[in-house]
Design an enzyme around this catalytic site. Sequence first.
Site: not given
Lengths: 518, 317
Positions: A133, A68, A320, A260, A442, A247, A245, A249, A161-162, A294, A97
Amino acid sequence: MAHGPSENFFTRWFFSTNHKDIGTLYLWFSFAMFLLGGAFAMIIRAELFQPGMQLIKPEFFNQMTTMHGLVMVFGAIMPAFVGLANWLIPMMIGAPDMALPRMNNLSFWILPFAFAILVSTLFMEGGGPNFGWTFYAPLSTTYAPDTVNYFIFGVHLMGASSIMGSINIIATVMNMRAPGMTYMKMPLFVWTWLITAFLLVAVMPVLAGAVTMMLMDINFGTSFFDAAGGGDPVLFQHVFWFFGHPEVYIIILPAFGVVSQIIPTFSRKPLFGYSSMVYATAAIAFLSFIVWAHHMFTVGMPIAGELYFMYATMLIAVPTGVKVFNWITTMYKGSITYETPMLFCIAFVILFTFGGFTGMMLSIAAADTQYHDTYFVVAHFHYVMVAGAVFSGTAAIYYWLPKWCGRMYDETMGKVQFWLAFIAFNITFMPQHFLGLAGMPRRYSDYGLQFADWNMVSSIGAFMYGGAQLLFLFNVIRTIGWGKPVEDPKVWEGADGLEWTLPTPPPFHTFSTPPVLK
Amino acid sequence: MTDQGSYYVPEQSKLPLGAALGMGTMGFGAAMWVIDGQSATVFFVGLAILAIVMYKWWGIVIEENMNGMVSNQLKHSYVLGMLWFIFSEVMFFAAFFGALFYVRVLVNPWLGGEAAITLFDDTPTDASTANAELLYPGYEATWPPLVTPDQAANGESAKFVGPDQAMSFPGFSSWQRILAWLPLWNTIILLTSSYTVNIAHHAIKEGDRKTFTRWLGITVLLGIVFLFLQAEEYIEAYQHMGLTLDSGIYGTTFFLLTGFHGAHVTLGTIMLLVSFLRGLRGHFKDNDHFGFEAAAWYWHFVDVVWVGLFLIVYVFD
């Protein structure tokens, strides 16, 4: 250059070099993965509906929680925002393009192969990945099933890919802007994606490093994560979270970008504090590199490390907060109308802020000793992942789909879906805060009787939430096929930006000659 | 941003899907391969598909450039692509260097009984000493560790057996030993090759193709010599020094860092070799030689990584 899409279905969708078609592919792939990951979540919540083991075995439960998470993060949310980037960035900056159209298609087509490899492990001997995960060693090395090797190479492919996708986005934004489109004139969605792409290029290779170390430890006798050889299982956590971490963001920054864009449209006011938004995004990206531990407050770090990571983490609340205040100030005294995308964005601001506050609670090292690995953490990150990323993604589809296909979605159905999703989401995840504070860990397939009530409530909410997504799918298909035609290039009265100057729906190739901005 | 409005958006292409198919097959095949008892055939089929696709893909890119379809703006996209790709490679090495620092600076002393209370005061406490004694009694934290914690605690039955000797700098005791120390030669070779590739770069900028091919050829040869010496060093490590992938964290970090560096040198050498062959065919002009320039940047990058490796892994250990 071809003037329209190829007549041949296979040529058009498999050999594409068109940013719009590739964006569409990304979005449909992402939605398919969203449903798959959602199905895994339904299995989890069905098993947790009551205490005791009803439906599945604990081993399979572990595979479900792991898959998941992996499918939602890497298969659903990330590709969804890459799909939006593909569709929107060239149209927003006045480019014909993406900078590297063929590599763009490669970035997409790696994903189906990567996920075929990952999901196929569920049908193999030993089952799929069952170590969460975050795949902590030694659970993912010494004690993992053989299929972990498929997982490792699947992750390598997703990373490739990323990285290619991000390099493409960076090259597009840096090199393809129309004359006059200076950096500080770029729409915020483009800004957030530029910074996200930078984060991806920086940390996906670190993830590749982490899984490579696992591969070596499992198959070739090295001892990165084995203290007997002089290594350390905690090393895995450091390397993983140095990726992990940033990731989070990577997932949320494009969502900030979407919100926005949408809030000013329906507030009929320009975005408040544009430049502070840009600086805040950059500040969040910078901080994301120096706060990773953290996630590891209970692992036994030196006190100095705990203190440093605690204070550094709290700093994130500053940029933030700037963003949240800017969104609210944009709405202040605006002529607000509540179309579906706006509803999702307002819900985003409220619920994401809520998730941010629980994040502040978790950042306090001493308090985290209590919350760590409980349902409180699960509730926290679903508030930012679902009410954050998924809500803004949904808002983006409602907002830009009429532009893309020239047909309007059904507003009533959209609003029904919003309220259903909003209420169901809170029924699902709000009780998980209580469960976590009461001590429910969890990733467990069973729980004590004292947790029974809130788990049942949470499961009911989850099924409702799943239903809301089917309504969303239905609304999207209905819009594309039978929606009321829209002809106004602007679609929305308050919309602003280059993409709204194009005809609705935009032709196959847009901005073949760049527009000039004053 | 020149040439606005003539950006070349290529026609539909089968190559990306082919490359993805090759990569997917490779990934699946690699997993089959490492799981005991399965063959490597699928992996190599994938590799072959990918190799063919890459050959064709770059062939097309070169052809487009030769036919003048590549505007300056598109060229700049390629430049950005290469720079950011190199940045991603830097971050890949950062993961392994980071692992080495973490293990050397923090974990190893902790395993030997140093306290982990603050970063500034690591005097062993009763608890930290007791911890170390409980986990791996007798382990003494030194770097490079010739005895693994496993060995210290379990002697003969240990799974991880430390090396007989490390790859360290032999010290200034005798010139013969320094001259017989391969890493020094490898450093000299790579630094020289960075210089020779630079000469080739300057030559092509002035349109001097003859000098270009000569010095590029020398660079390729230096790359091959480096790889040969590196292989020699690995044979030495395995056969005479007892230094293997199994010999604890020292062997682990040593082989993974130098191994990935070696893999990148191999890739860089292939890139330079292709540039050399293209140079012979006259593909490069004084103002148009990015294929070579990208390879040269990559070569400088692997060179810098090597200097880091040489200092951190070999000299100051």
